[in-house]
Design an enzyme around this catalytic site. Sequence first.
Site, PDB file in Angstrom:
ATOM      1  N   ASP A 175     -41.465 -22.469  19.481  1.00  0.00           N
ATOM      2  CA  ASP A 175     -40.293 -23.275  19.169  1.00  0.00           C
ATOM      3  C   ASP A 175     -40.500 -24.012  17.851  1.00  0.00           C
ATOM      4  O   ASP A 175     -41.579 -24.551  17.582  1.00  0.00           O
ATOM      5  CB  ASP A 175     -40.060 -24.277  20.306  1.00  0.00           C
ATOM      6  CG  ASP A 175     -38.782 -25.058  20.136  1.00  0.00           C
ATOM      7  OD1 ASP A 175     -37.711 -24.430  20.116  1.00  0.00           O
ATOM      8  OD2 ASP A 175     -38.852 -26.298  20.032  1.00  0.00           O
ATOM      9  N   GLU A 177     -39.851 -18.771  16.229  1.00  0.00           N
ATOM     10  CA  GLU A 177     -38.487 -19.251  16.047  1.00  0.00           C
ATOM     11  C   GLU A 177     -38.509 -20.049  14.742  1.00  0.00           C
ATOM     12  O   GLU A 177     -38.725 -21.248  14.727  1.00  0.00           O
ATOM     13  CB  GLU A 177     -38.031 -20.147  17.205  1.00  0.00           C
ATOM     14  CG  GLU A 177     -36.556 -20.520  17.087  1.00  0.00           C
ATOM     15  CD  GLU A 177     -36.249 -21.980  17.378  1.00  0.00           C
ATOM     16  OE1 GLU A 177     -35.073 -22.293  17.629  1.00  0.00           O
ATOM     17  OE2 GLU A 177     -37.166 -22.816  17.345  1.00  0.00           O
TER      18      GLU A 177
END
Length: 534
Positions: free
Chosen positions: A207, A266
């Site tokens: 993330d 990401e």
Amino acid sequence: MQGSTVATRWWRDAVIYQIYVRSFADGNGDGVGDLPGVRARLPYLAALGVDAVWLTPFYRSPMADFGYDVADYRRVDPLFGELADARALIEDAHALDLRVIVDIVPNHTSDRHAWFTAALAAGPGSPERARYHFRDGRGPDGSQPPNDWESVFGGRAWTRVPDGQWYLHLFAPEQPDLNWDNPEVHAEFADVLRFWLDLGVDGFRIDVAHGMVKKDGLPDVGHGDQSRMLGTDPLPYFDQDGVHEIHRTWRALLDSYPGERIAVAEAWASTPERLARYVRPDEAHQAFNFHYLGTGWNAAALREVIDVSLATSGAVGAPTTWVLSNHDVRRHVTRFGDGEAGLARARAAALLMLALPGSAYVYQGEELGLPEVLDLPAEFLLDPQLGRGAEAGRDGCRVPLPWSGDAPPFGFGTAEDTWLPIPASWSGLSVAAQEGDPESTLALYRAALAFRRSSPALGDGDLIWEDAPEGVLRLRRDPGFGCAVNLGPEAVTIPVDGDVVVSSVPLAVDGGRLTLPSDAAVWWTTTRPDLGER
């Protein structure tokens, strides 16, 4: 699978299914999806034909950002089950030949994390505060934030604590940013990765992979819209060069384990060229292709982003990834026009995506043709990103899946109410409703994934564009595979040198030609592979 040392490079062309755990399946009847619910539905995913699942965070969390605010990276939140449930899920998935990727959230912790509560108690200048970005404020009394940075969720990126200092949070105030200049942070996350790798996970979705390192001195941005990167220069808190050393260290750790464990970044970068830096041979294995996700229903625009994506990832020897939806954006049925037109385009877009070289991501429910839910009652709109405005909320793409039955909760679980309400209009979109319909979107995905798995032409490899009428994308993949997508307003007749194997609408070849309607796609082949068993 877990102990295999055979080099398969599976990740170069894998189809990976994203599970938003809260909304996939409820195993304990509380109206919220959980790990036992996921485990019970793994056979569905194996039958769908995907290669791996990616689970959104299920760690201990106060849920200020629905799990992306982690209080303990080694414990499962009771809302989702226990550590034994995670272990059993991984084992069951491997038995079904499914790999398991879990989320890791390294840019920030929860404000309930033991480190942050210790930092608040310890005071200015302490080693505990050095794990985060605490700073004195500006102005005579320190009442102004240390710089002008803005939160991704809206408002300033700094919150003041009672002793007068400020701490940095690029997202919600409940998500304080970690200080990756601190060796303690590096050591902690290396240990967290080993914990889950030892449990058997096959990789990590990282993330905010572009956000851990901030520019020295935390300088002001000074101008411009901080909610997105503009131009070619990264913001001082995103996509800094120093972040790549973290990814190189993690790649070495992953490579020390058997079975090709992977990292998926990401990463938001201002250009495809900068994004490709995250997937150099000694960094992450994949990075999400948000440039493709953000491209509209336009043939020229899609061809350009496909060409640029393939060229930039290929320059560093990495596979390209393709994605149409995820838990942070509106579902593509709605983005492409909603209603019948949106669904037709979504079905065609799925065939284009699955025909492209590289790896593809499927967001839960897109195989059912689910639209965005745009009319959720106000009391359910809890996404912290709403701070950027009503249109920024992500709740509508996170509504629980419909599995069976004629009325909510459609087999999601035994509770009458779900954490987000499922529209009654989804009765015809449930898995059970589509199971027996050969023209359903579920049948389309199953057919396409089965053919992709069996065809030597699909997955990793090369793409050759062929001449086509305006508004039509036509490509060839050797040996013997063709795909055409009509993004124009009118039907077109095209030559086809083979048999139709999958199409988004019923089609047939007549005398070596077929008529392709607007917003439709077709696959054909000159050789029929053996689809066989999974």
